[in-house]
Motif scaffolding. Structure first.
Motif, PDB file in Angstrom:
ATOM      1  N   ASP A   1       8.114 -13.781  -7.430  1.00  8.25           N
ATOM      2  CA  ASP A   1       7.850 -12.787  -8.472  1.00  8.25           C
ATOM      3  C   ASP A   1       7.647 -11.436  -7.801  1.00  8.25           C
ATOM      4  N   ALA A   2       7.949 -10.382  -8.541  1.00  4.32           N
ATOM      5  CA  ALA A   2       7.764  -9.019  -8.039  1.00  4.32           C
ATOM      6  C   ALA A   2       7.320  -8.136  -9.188  1.00  4.32           C
ATOM      7  N   VAL A   3       6.319  -7.298  -8.943  1.00  4.06           N
ATOM      8  CA  VAL A   3       5.800  -6.379  -9.954  1.00  4.06           C
ATOM      9  C   VAL A   3       5.783  -4.975  -9.357  1.00  4.06           C
ATOM     10  N   LEU A   4       6.488  -4.048 -10.024  1.00  4.74           N
ATOM     11  CA  LEU A   4       6.505  -2.647  -9.624  1.00  4.74           C
ATOM     12  C   LEU A   4       5.778  -1.852 -10.702  1.00  4.74           C
ATOM     13  N   LYS A   5       4.629  -1.281 -10.335  1.00  5.13           N
ATOM     14  CA  LYS A   5       3.820  -0.513 -11.289  1.00  5.13           C
ATOM     15  C   LYS A   5       4.241   0.954 -11.362  1.00  5.13           C
ATOM     16  N   ARG A   6       4.729   1.493 -10.223  1.00  6.40           N
ATOM     17  CA  ARG A   6       5.130   2.899 -10.163  1.00  6.40           C
ATOM     18  C   ARG A   6       5.939   3.112  -8.881  1.00  6.40           C
ATOM     19  N   ASP A   7       6.682   4.215  -8.835  1.00  7.46           N
ATOM     20  CA  ASP A   7       7.388   4.589  -7.611  1.00  7.46           C
ATOM     21  C   ASP A   7       6.373   4.981  -6.543  1.00  7.46           C
ATOM     22  N   TYR A   8       6.729   4.775  -5.280  1.00  9.33           N
ATOM     23  CA  TYR A   8       5.783   5.059  -4.204  1.00  9.33           C
ATOM     24  C   TYR A   8       6.511   5.171  -2.875  1.00  9.33           C
TER      25      TYR A   8
ATOM     26  N   GLU B   1       1.033   7.258   9.568  1.00  7.52           N
ATOM     27  CA  GLU B   1       0.214   8.092   8.685  1.00  7.52           C
ATOM     28  C   GLU B   1      -1.274   7.864   8.934  1.00  7.52           C
ATOM     29  N   CYS B   2      -1.638   6.648   9.272  1.00  6.94           N
ATOM     30  CA  CYS B   2      -3.040   6.308   9.525  1.00  6.94           C
ATOM     31  C   CYS B   2      -3.512   6.741  10.910  1.00  6.94           C
ATOM     32  N   GLY B   3      -2.590   7.192  11.748  1.00  2.67           N
ATOM     33  CA  GLY B   3      -2.946   7.608  13.103  1.00  2.67           C
ATOM     34  C   GLY B   3      -3.192   6.443  14.037  1.00  2.67           C
ATOM     35  N   VAL B   4      -2.564   5.308  13.716  1.00  2.00           N
ATOM     36  CA  VAL B   4      -2.753   4.094  14.508  1.00  2.00           C
ATOM     37  C   VAL B   4      -1.441   3.726  15.178  1.00  2.00           C
ATOM     38  N   ASN B   5      -1.503   3.322  16.431  1.00  2.00           N
ATOM     39  CA  ASN B   5      -0.324   2.820  17.143  1.00  2.00           C
ATOM     40  C   ASN B   5      -0.426   1.324  17.284  1.00  2.00           C
ATOM     41  N   TYR B   6       0.695   0.665  17.160  1.00  2.00           N
ATOM     42  CA  TYR B   6       0.737  -0.780  17.321  1.00  2.00           C
ATOM     43  C   TYR B   6       1.996  -1.095  18.097  1.00  2.00           C
TER      44      TYR B   6
ATOM     45  N   LEU C   1       0.838  -1.194   0.000  1.00  2.00           N
ATOM     46  CA  LEU C   1       0.000   0.000   0.000  1.00  2.00           C
ATOM     47  C   LEU C   1       0.876   1.248   0.000  1.00  2.00           C
ATOM     48  N   GLU C   2       0.419   2.277  -0.720  1.00  2.10           N
ATOM     49  CA  GLU C   2       1.203   3.507  -0.779  1.00  2.10           C
ATOM     50  C   GLU C   2       0.567   4.591   0.069  1.00  2.10           C
ATOM     51  N   SER C   3       1.389   5.566   0.407  1.00  3.16           N
ATOM     52  CA  SER C   3       0.924   6.716   1.160  1.00  3.16           C
ATOM     53  C   SER C   3      -0.355   7.246   0.522  1.00  3.16           C
ATOM     54  N   GLY C   4      -1.367   7.499   1.354  1.00  2.00           N
ATOM     55  CA  GLY C   4      -2.650   7.987   0.870  1.00  2.00           C
ATOM     56  C   GLY C   4      -3.704   6.904   0.706  1.00  2.00           C
ATOM     57  N   GLN C   5      -3.326   5.634   0.836  1.00  2.00           N
ATOM     58  CA  GLN C   5      -4.291   4.539   0.656  1.00  2.00           C
ATOM     59  C   GLN C   5      -4.826   4.003   1.988  1.00  2.00           C
ATOM     60  N   LYS C   6      -5.037   4.904   2.935  1.00  2.00           N
ATOM     61  CA  LYS C   6      -5.552   4.531   4.255  1.00  2.00           C
ATOM     62  C   LYS C   6      -6.882   3.787   4.147  1.00  2.00           C
ATOM     63  N   ASP C   7      -7.791   4.259   3.269  1.00  6.35           N
ATOM     64  CA  ASP C   7      -9.098   3.612   3.125  1.00  6.35           C
ATOM     65  C   ASP C   7      -8.942   2.167   2.658  1.00  6.35           C
ATOM     66  N   LEU C   8      -7.960   1.923   1.829  1.00 12.02           N
ATOM     67  CA  LEU C   8      -7.696   0.569   1.353  1.00 12.02           C
ATOM     68  C   LEU C   8      -7.231  -0.321   2.502  1.00 12.02           C
ATOM     69  N   ALA C   9      -6.340   0.189   3.321  1.00 12.22           N
ATOM     70  CA  ALA C   9      -5.853  -0.577   4.474  1.00 12.22           C
ATOM     71  C   ALA C   9      -7.005  -0.952   5.400  1.00 12.22           C
ATOM     72  N   PHE C  10      -7.839   0.030   5.745  1.00 15.60           N
ATOM     73  CA  PHE C  10      -8.919  -0.205   6.697  1.00 15.60           C
ATOM     74  C   PHE C  10      -9.978  -1.164   6.151  1.00 15.60           C
TER      75      PHE C  10
ATOM     76  N   LEU D   1      -4.425  -6.435  -5.207  1.00 13.35           N
ATOM     77  CA  LEU D   1      -5.214  -5.215  -5.337  1.00 13.35           C
ATOM     78  C   LEU D   1      -4.727  -4.401  -6.532  1.00 13.35           C
ATOM     79  N   SER D   2      -5.642  -4.110  -7.444  1.00 12.80           N
ATOM     80  CA  SER D   2      -5.291  -3.450  -8.707  1.00 12.80           C
ATOM     81  C   SER D   2      -4.737  -2.044  -8.520  1.00 12.80           C
ATOM     82  N   SER D   3      -5.170  -1.337  -7.489  1.00 14.36           N
ATOM     83  CA  SER D   3      -4.767   0.062  -7.312  1.00 14.36           C
ATOM     84  C   SER D   3      -3.446   0.232  -6.569  1.00 14.36           C
ATOM     85  N   THR D   4      -2.841  -0.846  -6.113  1.00 14.59           N
ATOM     86  CA  THR D   4      -1.589  -0.712  -5.363  1.00 14.59           C
ATOM     87  C   THR D   4      -0.404  -0.578  -6.317  1.00 14.59           C
ATOM     88  N   PRO D   5       0.674   0.057  -5.845  1.00 16.01           N
ATOM     89  CA  PRO D   5       1.813   0.344  -6.720  1.00 16.01           C
ATOM     90  C   PRO D   5       2.758  -0.838  -6.948  1.00 16.01           C
ATOM     91  N   ALA D   6       2.656  -1.854  -6.115  1.00 13.27           N
ATOM     92  CA  ALA D   6       3.599  -2.964  -6.225  1.00 13.27           C
ATOM     93  C   ALA D   6       3.044  -4.194  -5.517  1.00 13.27           C
TER      94      ALA D   6
END
Length: 162
Positions: A141-148, A155-160, A74-83, A112-117
């Motif tokens: 195998d590894a697929v890189l669609k774009r830099d990220y 970033e998500c405001g979550v502590n673990y 997941l790339e920065s900004g994809q918080k909704d995807l993570a949740f 996931l189609s929208s992820t960068p890698a």
């Protein structure tokens, strides 16, 4: 452990940086996907990663059966995807938990189609202790669609941890 030591432990462990990934698994036509945050490379040759996978999850059960996986980064900004993947898996056509996916060529697992890698791999072992298992996978195998930049728990405001 005294109160001061417990507080220090919690504070220190929460400084470990956690990226976010979606683990996809398919076995006999059944799909599962789960957001995970404990991933690290542990070997260059062969290329191995370790993933912390919750043992009572559907993804863990299918991974143990199939022996193959896909890991969407997941790339920065994809918080909704993570949740969307912190809950049980639902599949509707080419959507999993409401998000478009494709199948990994090696694992047949959801990617996931929208992820960068993403990477695909095979299960090679695990350290089974605690509520999560440390699953060792060999990258096939590894697929890189774009830099990220990886999405992080911070970033998500979550502590673990702690």
């Amino acid at each position: 452990m005294d109160e001061q030591t417990a507080a220090a432990k919690k504070t220190i462990l929460r400084t470990i940086p956690y990226g976010l990934y979606v683990l996809g698994v398919n076995h006999a036509g059944e799909d599962s996907a789960a957001c995970i945050n404990w991933v690290t490379q542990t070997s260059f040759d062969p290329p191995l990663i370790v993933m912390g996978v919750k043992k009572d999850s559907g993804a863990y059960a299918l991974l143990k059966k199939s022996g193959k996986f896909a890991l969407s980064f997941l790339e920065s900004g994809q918080k909704d995807l993570a949740f969307a993947f912190f809950k049980p898996t639902t599949v509707d056509g080419n959507h999993i938990n409401g998000h478009e996916f494709e199948r990994g060529a090696i694992s047949s697992a959801p990617v996931l189609s929208s992820t960068p890698a993403f990477i695909e791999g095979t299960y090679v072992g695990e350290v089974d202790m605690g509520d999560h298992s440390c699953v060792v996978g060999q990258v096939a195998d590894a697929v890189l669609k774009r830099d990220y930049q990886i999405l992080t728990l911070k970033e998500c405001g979550v502590n673990y941890g702690g």
